[in-house]
Design a protein around this motif. Structure first.
Motif, PDB file in Angstrom:
ATOM      1  N   GLU A 177       0.830  -1.200   0.000  1.00  0.00           N
ATOM      2  CA  GLU A 177       0.000   0.000   0.000  1.00  0.00           C
ATOM      3  C   GLU A 177       0.871   1.258   0.000  1.00  0.00           C
ATOM      4  O   GLU A 177       2.027   1.232   0.387  1.00  0.00           O
ATOM      5  CB  GLU A 177      -0.905   0.025   1.239  1.00  0.00           C
ATOM      6  N   PHE A 178       0.281   2.356  -0.409  1.00  0.00           N
ATOM      7  CA  PHE A 178       0.963   3.646  -0.374  1.00  0.00           C
ATOM      8  C   PHE A 178       0.781   4.292   0.999  1.00  0.00           C
ATOM      9  O   PHE A 178      -0.278   4.162   1.623  1.00  0.00           O
ATOM     10  CB  PHE A 178       0.374   4.595  -1.419  1.00  0.00           C
ATOM     11  N   LEU A 179       1.808   5.009   1.444  1.00  0.00           N
ATOM     12  CA  LEU A 179       1.649   5.878   2.599  1.00  0.00           C
ATOM     13  C   LEU A 179       0.856   7.111   2.178  1.00  0.00           C
ATOM     14  O   LEU A 179       1.009   7.600   1.056  1.00  0.00           O
ATOM     15  CB  LEU A 179       3.015   6.325   3.124  1.00  0.00           C
ATOM     16  N   ASP A 191      -9.102  12.141   3.194  1.00  0.00           N
ATOM     17  CA  ASP A 191      -9.470  12.731   1.910  1.00  0.00           C
ATOM     18  C   ASP A 191     -10.302  11.729   1.101  1.00  0.00           C
ATOM     19  O   ASP A 191      -9.901  10.589   0.916  1.00  0.00           O
ATOM     20  CB  ASP A 191      -8.206  13.103   1.123  1.00  0.00           C
ATOM     21  N   PRO A 192     -11.481  12.128   0.629  1.00  0.00           N
ATOM     22  CA  PRO A 192     -12.355  11.191  -0.090  1.00  0.00           C
ATOM     23  C   PRO A 192     -11.796  10.701  -1.417  1.00  0.00           C
ATOM     24  O   PRO A 192     -12.307   9.734  -1.985  1.00  0.00           O
ATOM     25  CB  PRO A 192     -13.640  12.003  -0.300  1.00  0.00           C
ATOM     26  N   ARG A 193     -10.748  11.337  -1.911  1.00  0.00           N
ATOM     27  CA  ARG A 193     -10.162  10.892  -3.174  1.00  0.00           C
ATOM     28  C   ARG A 193      -9.254   9.676  -2.997  1.00  0.00           C
ATOM     29  O   ARG A 193      -8.890   9.024  -3.984  1.00  0.00           O
ATOM     30  CB  ARG A 193      -9.372  12.037  -3.803  1.00  0.00           C
ATOM     31  N   LEU A 194      -8.892   9.365  -1.772  1.00  0.00           N
ATOM     32  CA  LEU A 194      -8.078   8.179  -1.523  1.00  0.00           C
ATOM     33  C   LEU A 194      -8.892   6.922  -1.783  1.00  0.00           C
ATOM     34  O   LEU A 194     -10.110   6.884  -1.550  1.00  0.00           O
ATOM     35  CB  LEU A 194      -7.563   8.183  -0.082  1.00  0.00           C
ATOM     36  N   ILE A 195      -8.205   5.885  -2.256  1.00  0.00           N
ATOM     37  CA  ILE A 195      -8.874   4.637  -2.624  1.00  0.00           C
ATOM     38  C   ILE A 195      -8.381   3.521  -1.712  1.00  0.00           C
ATOM     39  O   ILE A 195      -7.172   3.311  -1.555  1.00  0.00           O
ATOM     40  CB  ILE A 195      -8.574   4.281  -4.094  1.00  0.00           C
ATOM     41  N   PRO A 210      -5.435   0.680   7.392  1.00  0.00           N
ATOM     42  CA  PRO A 210      -5.342   1.789   8.350  1.00  0.00           C
ATOM     43  C   PRO A 210      -5.342   3.139   7.642  1.00  0.00           C
ATOM     44  O   PRO A 210      -4.973   3.241   6.465  1.00  0.00           O
ATOM     45  CB  PRO A 210      -4.011   1.528   9.057  1.00  0.00           C
ATOM     46  N   PRO A 211      -5.737   4.192   8.353  1.00  0.00           N
ATOM     47  CA  PRO A 211      -5.842   5.519   7.733  1.00  0.00           C
ATOM     48  C   PRO A 211      -4.531   6.018   7.130  1.00  0.00           C
ATOM     49  O   PRO A 211      -4.555   6.812   6.180  1.00  0.00           O
ATOM     50  CB  PRO A 211      -6.284   6.421   8.898  1.00  0.00           C
ATOM     51  N   SER A 212      -3.401   5.583   7.673  1.00  0.00           N
ATOM     52  CA  SER A 212      -2.112   6.064   7.172  1.00  0.00           C
ATOM     53  C   SER A 212      -1.716   5.418   5.851  1.00  0.00           C
ATOM     54  O   SER A 212      -0.727   5.825   5.236  1.00  0.00           O
ATOM     55  CB  SER A 212      -1.013   5.799   8.205  1.00  0.00           C
ATOM     56  N   LEU A 213      -2.485   4.414   5.403  1.00  0.00           N
ATOM     57  CA  LEU A 213      -2.183   3.704   4.166  1.00  0.00           C
ATOM     58  C   LEU A 213      -3.378   3.762   3.227  1.00  0.00           C
ATOM     59  O   LEU A 213      -4.513   3.981   3.647  1.00  0.00           O
ATOM     60  CB  LEU A 213      -1.840   2.241   4.447  1.00  0.00           C
ATOM     61  N   CYS A 214      -3.120   3.540   1.948  1.00  0.00           N
ATOM     62  CA  CYS A 214      -4.201   3.464   0.967  1.00  0.00           C
ATOM     63  C   CYS A 214      -3.730   2.622  -0.205  1.00  0.00           C
ATOM     64  O   CYS A 214      -2.545   2.345  -0.367  1.00  0.00           O
ATOM     65  CB  CYS A 214      -4.616   4.860   0.496  1.00  0.00           C
ATOM     66  N   ASP A 215      -4.692   2.222  -1.025  1.00  0.00           N
ATOM     67  CA  ASP A 215      -4.357   1.468  -2.234  1.00  0.00           C
ATOM     68  C   ASP A 215      -4.114   2.377  -3.428  1.00  0.00           C
ATOM     69  O   ASP A 215      -3.636   1.926  -4.465  1.00  0.00           O
ATOM     70  CB  ASP A 215      -5.490   0.494  -2.574  1.00  0.00           C
ATOM     71  N   GLY A 216      -4.446   3.647  -3.277  1.00  0.00           N
ATOM     72  CA  GLY A 216      -4.218   4.576  -4.375  1.00  0.00           C
ATOM     73  C   GLY A 216      -4.896   5.906  -4.134  1.00  0.00           C
ATOM     74  O   GLY A 216      -5.596   6.116  -3.140  1.00  0.00           O
TER      75      GLY A 216
END
Length: 215
Positions: free
Chosen positions: A32-34, A42-46, A60-66
């Motif tokens: 995952e991305f930091l 941010d709602p743009r996070l995937i 977790p909130p500190s990570l996202c898939d994109g």
């Protein structure tokens, strides 16, 4: 069939991109991305909600898939990798300076392949480990944890190349799909470097998404 992860780069788009994929699943599991601090909601996070098998994911909130490149913290993991590589290099150089120069295990393995009848793989391992610097290194588990295995081979004299290599290893997934629609299998050092440079250089509003696919 193989399961691999591709990093898909997209122009600015609707954040609900998960429905676009057939048997492709948004799932960075392990890569995952930091998220840039302060933008975790941010709602743009995937963040993919499920794995390919339908099991729930708890990202977790500190990570996202994109998300948009501007919201992805690409520099922190690269900086960490650079610092770890430099620390390993310096620790090994300081330690090894007290001993005669050692040879990499690959040298002993090459001797075995050149003369397998007279020089066994067991003897190659024994001779490698018998070198004073390696014997002392193997007797120092704390240093081994910092430096890693086969330090003679990995930690040469070019610290800048070592650091750049470490940085290039952080961001790539198995493949990259560029904004231009080019698919790149990430199979060697040069391609990992291209991947890293390409991702860092994306427009701030372009999306990068980790996708798990079965093919």
């Amino acid at each position: 069939m193989a399961k691999e992860r591709v990093t898909v780069c997209l122009p600015p788009c609707d954040p609900d991109v998960e429905t676009w994929w057939d048997y492709w699943q948004i799932d960075g599991g392990g890569c995952e991305f930091l998220v840039v601090p302060g933008h975790e909601e941010d709602p743009r996070l995937i963040r993919g909600a499920e794995t390919l098998s339908g099991e729930p994911r708890n990202v977790p909130p500190s990570l996202c898939d994109g998300g948009p490149r501007a919201l992805l913290d690409l520099e922190t993991p690269r900086a960490r990798a650079a610092a770890e590589a430099r620390r390993a290099f310096e620790a090994w150089q300081e330690f090894a300076s007290a001993y005669p120069p050692g040879r990499a295990f690959g040298d002993f393995r090459a001797r075995h392949f050149a003369d397998p009848e007279s020089y066994s793989p067991v003897q190659a391992v024994e001779d490698y480990r018998a070198q004073p610097v390696i014997a002392a290194f193997l007797d120092n588990p704390e240093l081994e944890e910092v430096v890693g295995g086969d330090p003679v081979a990995r930690l040469g004299d070019d610290v800048d190349a070592l650091v750049r290599h470490a940085m290039d290893d952080v961001l790539p997934s198995n493949a990259l799909l560029t904004l231009e629609g080019h698919w790149l299998d990430v199979a060697n050092d040069a391609r990992r470097r291209y991947f890293s440079d390409y991702l860092v250089g994306l427009p701030a509003d372009a999306y990068a998404v980790r996708v798990l696919y079965h093919g």
